[in-house]
Design a protein around this motif. Structure first.
Motif, PDB file in Angstrom:
ATOM      1  N   ARG A 201       0.779  -1.293  -0.260  1.00 21.36           N
ATOM      2  CA  ARG A 201       0.200  -0.004  -0.089  1.00 21.36           C
ATOM      3  C   ARG A 201       1.047   1.233  -0.149  1.00 21.36           C
ATOM      4  NH1 ARG A 201      -1.102   3.804   3.300  1.00 21.36           N
ATOM      5  NH2 ARG A 201      -0.289   2.429   5.144  1.00 21.36           N
ATOM      6  N   GLN A 202       1.845   1.508   1.102  1.00 18.94           N
ATOM      7  CA  GLN A 202       2.716   2.432   0.859  1.00 18.94           C
ATOM      8  C   GLN A 202       3.416   2.719  -0.603  1.00 18.94           C
ATOM      9  OE1 GLN A 202       5.380   1.679   4.079  1.00 18.94           O
ATOM     10  NE2 GLN A 202       3.757   2.108   5.683  1.00 18.94           N
ATOM     11  N   ALA A 203       3.801   1.522  -0.921  1.00 14.67           N
ATOM     12  CA  ALA A 203       4.585   1.515  -2.375  1.00 14.67           C
ATOM     13  C   ALA A 203       3.616   2.156  -3.413  1.00 14.67           C
ATOM     14  CB  ALA A 203       5.030   0.223  -3.083  1.00 14.67           C
ATOM     15  N   VAL A 204       2.397   1.908  -3.658  1.00 23.54           N
ATOM     16  CA  VAL A 204       1.420   2.316  -4.275  1.00 23.54           C
ATOM     17  C   VAL A 204       1.241   3.705  -4.334  1.00 23.54           C
ATOM     18  CG1 VAL A 204      -0.887   2.268  -5.150  1.00 23.54           C
ATOM     19  CG2 VAL A 204       0.235   0.047  -4.899  1.00 23.54           C
ATOM     20  N   GLU A 205       1.098   4.253  -2.851  1.00 23.41           N
ATOM     21  CA  GLU A 205       0.704   5.758  -2.587  1.00 23.41           C
ATOM     22  C   GLU A 205       1.876   6.520  -2.909  1.00 23.41           C
ATOM     23  OE1 GLU A 205      -0.238   5.788   1.548  1.00 23.41           O
ATOM     24  OE2 GLU A 205      -2.412   4.887   1.206  1.00 23.41           O
ATOM     25  N   GLY A 206       3.220   5.985  -2.659  1.00 28.89           N
ATOM     26  CA  GLY A 206       4.171   6.823  -2.840  1.00 28.89           C
ATOM     27  C   GLY A 206       4.600   6.834  -4.335  1.00 28.89           C
ATOM     28  N   MET A 207       4.119   6.068  -5.207  1.00 28.57           N
ATOM     29  CA  MET A 207       4.425   6.028  -6.552  1.00 28.57           C
ATOM     30  C   MET A 207       4.324   7.377  -7.118  1.00 28.57           C
ATOM     31  SD  MET A 207       3.638   2.720  -8.761  1.00 28.57           S
ATOM     32  CE  MET A 207       3.815   1.318  -7.649  1.00 28.57           C
ATOM     33  N   ALA A 208       3.335   8.240  -6.955  1.00 30.39           N
ATOM     34  CA  ALA A 208       3.187   9.413  -7.680  1.00 30.39           C
ATOM     35  C   ALA A 208       4.352  10.473  -7.090  1.00 30.39           C
ATOM     36  CB  ALA A 208       1.734  10.101  -7.064  1.00 30.39           C
ATOM     37  N   GLY A 209       4.850  10.456  -6.072  1.00 30.54           N
ATOM     38  CA  GLY A 209       5.898  11.133  -5.724  1.00 30.54           C
ATOM     39  C   GLY A 209       7.254  11.030  -6.519  1.00 30.54           C
ATOM     40  N   VAL A 210       7.333   9.785  -6.922  1.00 32.92           N
ATOM     41  CA  VAL A 210       8.576   9.342  -7.771  1.00 32.92           C
ATOM     42  C   VAL A 210       8.701  10.149  -9.075  1.00 32.92           C
ATOM     43  CG1 VAL A 210       9.554   7.649  -9.092  1.00 32.92           C
ATOM     44  CG2 VAL A 210       8.651   7.089  -6.800  1.00 32.92           C
ATOM     45  N   PHE A 211       7.111  10.445  -9.640  1.00 30.74           N
ATOM     46  CA  PHE A 211       6.896  10.886 -10.965  1.00 30.74           C
ATOM     47  C   PHE A 211       6.920  12.429 -10.903  1.00 30.74           C
ATOM     48  CE2 PHE A 211       5.969   6.419 -11.681  1.00 30.74           C
ATOM     49  CZ  PHE A 211       7.000   6.230 -12.456  1.00 30.74           C
ATOM     50  N   SER A 212       6.757  12.926  -9.636  1.00 29.63           N
ATOM     51  CA  SER A 212       6.486  14.355  -9.831  1.00 29.63           C
ATOM     52  C   SER A 212       7.706  15.114  -9.696  1.00 29.63           C
ATOM     53  CB  SER A 212       5.773  14.603  -8.339  1.00 29.63           C
ATOM     54  OG  SER A 212       6.224  14.357  -7.151  1.00 29.63           O
ATOM     55  N   GLY A 213       8.636  14.512  -9.518  1.00 26.48           N
ATOM     56  CA  GLY A 213       9.985  15.523  -9.522  1.00 26.48           C
ATOM     57  C   GLY A 213      10.412  16.110  -8.474  1.00 26.48           C
ATOM     58  N   LYS A 214      11.286  17.066  -8.506  1.00 28.91           N
ATOM     59  CA  LYS A 214      11.614  17.930  -7.384  1.00 28.91           C
ATOM     60  C   LYS A 214      10.680  19.164  -7.299  1.00 28.91           C
ATOM     61  CE  LYS A 214      16.605  16.898  -8.224  1.00 28.91           C
ATOM     62  NZ  LYS A 214      17.942  17.433  -8.587  1.00 28.91           N
ATOM     63  N   SER A 215       9.947  19.453  -7.977  1.00 28.15           N
ATOM     64  CA  SER A 215       8.817  20.457  -7.674  1.00 28.15           C
ATOM     65  C   SER A 215       8.347  20.254  -6.543  1.00 28.15           C
ATOM     66  CB  SER A 215       7.944  20.651  -8.884  1.00 28.15           C
ATOM     67  OG  SER A 215       7.242  19.649  -9.243  1.00 28.15           O
ATOM     68  N   ALA A 216       7.682  19.131  -6.410  1.00 27.15           N
ATOM     69  CA  ALA A 216       6.902  18.925  -5.103  1.00 27.15           C
ATOM     70  C   ALA A 216       7.542  18.862  -3.666  1.00 27.15           C
ATOM     71  CB  ALA A 216       6.227  17.475  -4.954  1.00 27.15           C
ATOM     72  N   ALA A 217       9.058  18.518  -3.860  1.00 23.72           N
ATOM     73  CA  ALA A 217       9.636  18.636  -2.640  1.00 23.72           C
ATOM     74  C   ALA A 217      10.334  20.128  -2.548  1.00 23.72           C
ATOM     75  CB  ALA A 217      11.144  17.835  -2.895  1.00 23.72           C
ATOM     76  N   GLN A 218      10.216  20.943  -3.525  1.00 28.81           N
ATOM     77  CA  GLN A 218      10.561  22.307  -3.348  1.00 28.81           C
ATOM     78  C   GLN A 218       9.413  23.121  -2.880  1.00 28.81           C
ATOM     79  OE1 GLN A 218      11.904  23.411  -7.398  1.00 28.81           O
ATOM     80  NE2 GLN A 218      13.922  22.774  -6.921  1.00 28.81           N
ATOM     81  N   GLU A 219       8.251  22.714  -3.286  1.00 28.24           N
ATOM     82  CA  GLU A 219       6.968  23.440  -2.659  1.00 28.24           C
ATOM     83  C   GLU A 219       6.715  22.890  -1.123  1.00 28.24           C
ATOM     84  OE1 GLU A 219       3.517  22.500  -5.056  1.00 28.24           O
ATOM     85  OE2 GLU A 219       4.586  23.210  -6.966  1.00 28.24           O
ATOM     86  N   SER A 220       7.255  21.898  -0.705  1.00 28.36           N
ATOM     87  CA  SER A 220       7.232  21.468   0.550  1.00 28.36           C
ATOM     88  C   SER A 220       8.230  22.162   1.335  1.00 28.36           C
ATOM     89  CB  SER A 220       7.215  19.886   0.497  1.00 28.36           C
ATOM     90  OG  SER A 220       7.243  19.439   2.222  1.00 28.36           O
ATOM     91  N   ALA A 221       9.310  22.196   0.769  1.00 29.62           N
ATOM     92  CA  ALA A 221      10.448  22.936   1.700  1.00 29.62           C
ATOM     93  C   ALA A 221      10.032  24.368   1.785  1.00 29.62           C
ATOM     94  CB  ALA A 221      11.535  22.846   0.838  1.00 29.62           C
ATOM     95  N   LYS A 222       9.480  25.152   0.718  1.00 32.12           N
ATOM     96  CA  LYS A 222       8.967  26.589   0.871  1.00 32.12           C
ATOM     97  C   LYS A 222       7.956  26.594   1.809  1.00 32.12           C
ATOM     98  CE  LYS A 222      10.404  27.743  -3.743  1.00 32.12           C
ATOM     99  NZ  LYS A 222       9.865  28.322  -5.046  1.00 32.12           N
ATOM    100  N   ALA A 223       6.997  26.034   2.033  1.00 32.35           N
ATOM    101  CA  ALA A 223       5.821  25.859   2.847  1.00 32.35           C
ATOM    102  C   ALA A 223       6.464  25.720   4.562  1.00 32.35           C
ATOM    103  CB  ALA A 223       4.880  24.767   2.624  1.00 32.35           C
ATOM    104  N   SER A 224       7.602  24.536   4.606  1.00 33.42           N
ATOM    105  CA  SER A 224       7.993  24.711   5.889  1.00 33.42           C
ATOM    106  C   SER A 224       8.730  25.723   6.180  1.00 33.42           C
ATOM    107  CB  SER A 224       8.949  23.396   5.796  1.00 33.42           C
ATOM    108  OG  SER A 224       8.339  22.330   5.516  1.00 33.42           O
TER     109      SER A 224
END
Length: 96
Positions: free
Chosen positions: A46-69
């Motif tokens: 279940r965790q693998a399936v849920e995390g799969m979208a994050g693999v393809f979203s690239g660095k932009s999602a990580a950068q947005e998360s860092a900016k929000a933090s």
């Protein structure tokens, strides 16, 4: 007294989850093969399936998360400063 909990590496979890996603063996067979409980196999899958979208979203999602933090940290620092000033003011006013 039971023994210590076993901690599994991310690589091991990924390997088991990938095997579960392939569907070549049942969950019970995978659990017996790797010596783990069936619920762990299902949870990792279940965790693998849920995390799969994050693999393809690239660095932009990580950068947005860092900016929000960072924005949240700045907001909290401002609140801390405000509370310190209020505390000092009240301490002076009460004669301490």
């Amino acid at each position: 007294m039971p023994g210590k909990r076993t901690r599994y590496s991310a690589e091991f979890k990924a390997k088991v989850a990938l095997e579960a996603l392939r569907g070549e063996l049942t969950t019970a067979q995978l659990a017996a093969k790797h010596g783990i409980h069936q619920t762990m196999v299902g949870e990792w899958k279940r965790q693998a399936v849920e995390g799969m979208a994050g693999v393809f979203s690239g660095k932009s999602a990580a950068q947005e998360s860092a900016k929000a933090s960072e924005a949240e940290v700045e907001k909290l620092h401002a609140k801390i400063g405000q509370l310190v000033v209020e505390r000092d003011f009240l301490a002076k006013a009460s004669g301490r």
